[in-house]
Design a protein around this motif. Structure first.
Motif, short mmCIF file in Angstrom:
data_model
loop_
_atom_site.label_atom_id
_atom_site.label_comp_id
_atom_site.label_asym_id
_atom_site.label_seq_id
_atom_site.Cartn_x
_atom_site.Cartn_y
_atom_site.Cartn_z
N GLN A 157 0.82 -1.20 0.00
CA GLN A 157 0.00 0.00 0.00
C GLN A 157 0.86 1.26 0.00
O GLN A 157 0.59 2.20 -0.76
N ILE A 158 1.87 1.28 0.83
CA ILE A 158 2.73 2.46 0.93
C ILE A 158 3.45 2.72 -0.39
O ILE A 158 3.69 3.87 -0.78
N ASN A 159 3.79 1.65 -1.12
CA ASN A 159 4.54 1.80 -2.36
C ASN A 159 3.66 1.80 -3.61
O ASN A 159 4.14 1.60 -4.73
N GLY A 160 2.36 2.01 -3.41
CA GLY A 160 1.46 2.24 -4.54
C GLY A 160 1.05 1.01 -5.33
O GLY A 160 0.50 1.13 -6.43
N LYS A 161 1.27 -0.18 -4.79
CA LYS A 161 0.90 -1.41 -5.50
C LYS A 161 -0.48 -1.88 -5.00
O LYS A 161 -0.60 -2.89 -4.31
N THR A 162 -1.50 -1.13 -5.36
CA THR A 162 -2.82 -1.37 -4.80
C THR A 162 -3.61 -2.45 -5.54
O THR A 162 -4.41 -3.16 -4.94
N LYS A 163 -3.41 -2.54 -6.86
CA LYS A 163 -4.22 -3.47 -7.65
C LYS A 163 -3.97 -4.92 -7.27
O LYS A 163 -4.91 -5.71 -7.10
N ILE A 164 -2.71 -5.30 -7.13
CA ILE A 164 -2.40 -6.70 -6.79
C ILE A 164 -2.93 -7.04 -5.41
O ILE A 164 -3.41 -8.15 -5.16
N THR A 165 -2.86 -6.07 -4.50
CA THR A 165 -3.39 -6.29 -3.15
C THR A 165 -4.89 -6.51 -3.20
O THR A 165 -5.43 -7.45 -2.59
N LEU A 166 -5.59 -5.66 -3.94
CA LEU A 166 -7.04 -5.75 -4.03
C LEU A 166 -7.47 -7.07 -4.66
O LEU A 166 -8.37 -7.76 -4.16
N ILE A 167 -6.85 -7.44 -5.78
CA ILE A 167 -7.22 -8.68 -6.48
C ILE A 167 -7.00 -9.90 -5.59
O ILE A 167 -7.86 -10.78 -5.48
N THR A 168 -5.84 -9.94 -4.94
CA THR A 168 -5.51 -11.10 -4.09
C THR A 168 -6.45 -11.20 -2.90
O THR A 168 -6.97 -12.28 -2.57
N VAL A 169 -6.69 -10.06 -2.23
CA VAL A 169 -7.56 -10.06 -1.05
C VAL A 169 -8.98 -10.47 -1.42
O VAL A 169 -9.59 -11.32 -0.75
#
Length: 433
Positions: free
Chosen positions: A346-358
């Protein structure tokens, strides 16, 4: 990296959560099972809504304050303005929706007074969290962490006991929670003054821009923060309010095994930005992570020891209380071996992969949890809950390792933790059968 601030964060988080755990256990001796269940389901609903309505504003403000390209007063003020507007409008909508939500979600078991007080808790908590985030980045990381982890809980715990002792009801406990949050906000609200909301930031262009950033960060953060509350609402819908109250205590006890990792994740946020460019910070984080895991393992042993004792002490604990607490604590504790992976992304702007995985893993596990909940087994439900945390963090850690070349833990510690977690889970499930 300021290691001292992380140790203060870990210590204050452990003490603060112990305060709340003891207060909650005492509360079960004051309120009857139905009253306690009503209070916890009401507060769980508020806790569930908070991260969704906050929309990741804390994480975005944190990133802005760390980034050399951003962090101006007007930009941060814009984010806070949009966040407050969303929270206030949504709180009004939620309050007006009680006649619809009561039969649909709460099975008409939560009094309207408890529900409305829980709704008031939402804006107060979000304002406090934003104030504390700014404080942590602009002034004293240590002081902010101690206030977040310990000081506000020293308000909350005694007020819960005092109010409930004077008048034993879910309403009195809910009022105590609200008063404690307001007092905590009053102590830290000055940190919001330089970034006070401005009406110009609600103009269409500014609003859309800020809302888009908030949503990209906030959705996965909200989902992760709300998972345990969703579990309680699911148990309330399938197993009843008393079982929901019992599982809430199980989760609180199990969470003690993750206190060190939680404190480290929160305190280490200011050091995660562009971590892949700093090998020294990576090594320092890796060594600290190993120590954090060791403390978490000791906490699992503590849960194994305390579970059977608390099962006899509590007025509303079922026969599977201790086994459920141990298997969930193992999942929470050993998942921490992977480090603050969600915070890093999140801090480093990688939001899409986090959202998809979660979202993908949450959907699959929710279906499994629903099936297990209908069997009435809290131990099996807790095992699935623990497995979700472990599997999710393992998947995200693998992505970070492959994409950025960043390892927050050694391969040996990951392997040992995985073996121990699987062994404990298999043993407990076998015993439950």
């Amino acid at each position: 990296m300021n290691i001292r601030s992380i140790y203060y964060g870990i210590g204050s988080n452990i003490l603060g959560n112990i305060v709340m755990l003891l207060a909650t256990l005492w509360l079960t001796r004051i309120l009857d099972p139905q009253q306690f269940g009503q209070f916890r389901v009401g507060s769980s609903f508020a806790t569930l809504m908070i991260p969704f309505l906050a929309l990741g504003s804390e994480r975005l403000v944190s990133r802005m304050l760390q980034s050399r390209k951003g962090g101006s007063t007007s930009e941060i003020s814009g984010v806070i303005t949009v966040s407050f507007a969303v929270v206030l409008v949504s709180s009004v909508v939620l309050a007006a929706s009680y006649p619809l939500l009561s039969p649909a979600i709460f099975k008409n078991q939560i009094p309207s007074s408890v529900y409305f007080i829980s709704i008031l808790l939402i804006p107060a908590t979000i304002a406090y969290n934003l104030s504390n985030t700014i404080w942590r980045h602009t002034e004293s990381t240590v002081a902010a962490q101690v206030h977040l982890n310990l000081t506000q809980r020293l308000w909350r715990g005694p007020l819960l006991i005092a109010f409930s002792s004077v008048y034993s009801s879910a309403l009195s406990a809910s009022l105590a929670m609200l008063l404690a949050q307001i007092l905590s906000l009053f102590q830290v609200h000055r940190h919001l003054r330089p970034f006070k909301p401005r009406s110009t930031q609600l103009q269409s262009l500014h609003f859309r821009s800020n809302f888009k950033q908030l949503a990209a960060i906030g959705i996965p953060v909200a989902i992760m923060a709300a998972i345990d509350r969703l579990d309680i609402l699911l148990i309330n819908a399938t197993m009843g309010v008393e079982a929901a109250g019992t599982y809430d205590i199980i989760y609180m006890l199990s969470l003690t095994a993750m206190f060190p990792a939680m404190a480290m994740s929160k305190t280490s946020e200011p050091f995660l930005y562009n971590l892949k460019l700093d090998i020294d910070r990576q090594n320092a984080l890796k060594h600290l992570q190993l120590r954090t895991l060791a403390v978490s393992f000791i906490a699992v042993l503590g849960v194994a020891t305390a579970g059977p004792v608390l099962q006899g002490f509590l007025g509303n604990a079922g026969t599977d209380f201790s086994s459920a607490a141990l298997v969930l604590s193992a999942g929470l504790a050993f998942s921490s071996v992977h480090g603050p992976v969600i915070e890093y992304l999140q801090i480093n702007g990688k939001t899409k992969i986090t959202l998809i995985t979660v979202l993908a893993m949450l959907t699959g596990f929710f279906i499994l949890k629903y099936a297990i909940a209908n069997t009435g087994s809290l131990t099996s439900f807790a095992a699935l809950a623990g497995l979700f945390y472990f599997a999710l963090r393992a998947a995200l850690a693998s992505y970070i390792r492959l994409k950025d070349g960043v390892e927050m833990s050694s391969k040996t510690s990951v392997l040992i933790s995985s073996i121990m977690y699987v062994a404990i889970t298999i043993y407990i499930i076998a015993q439950a059968r």
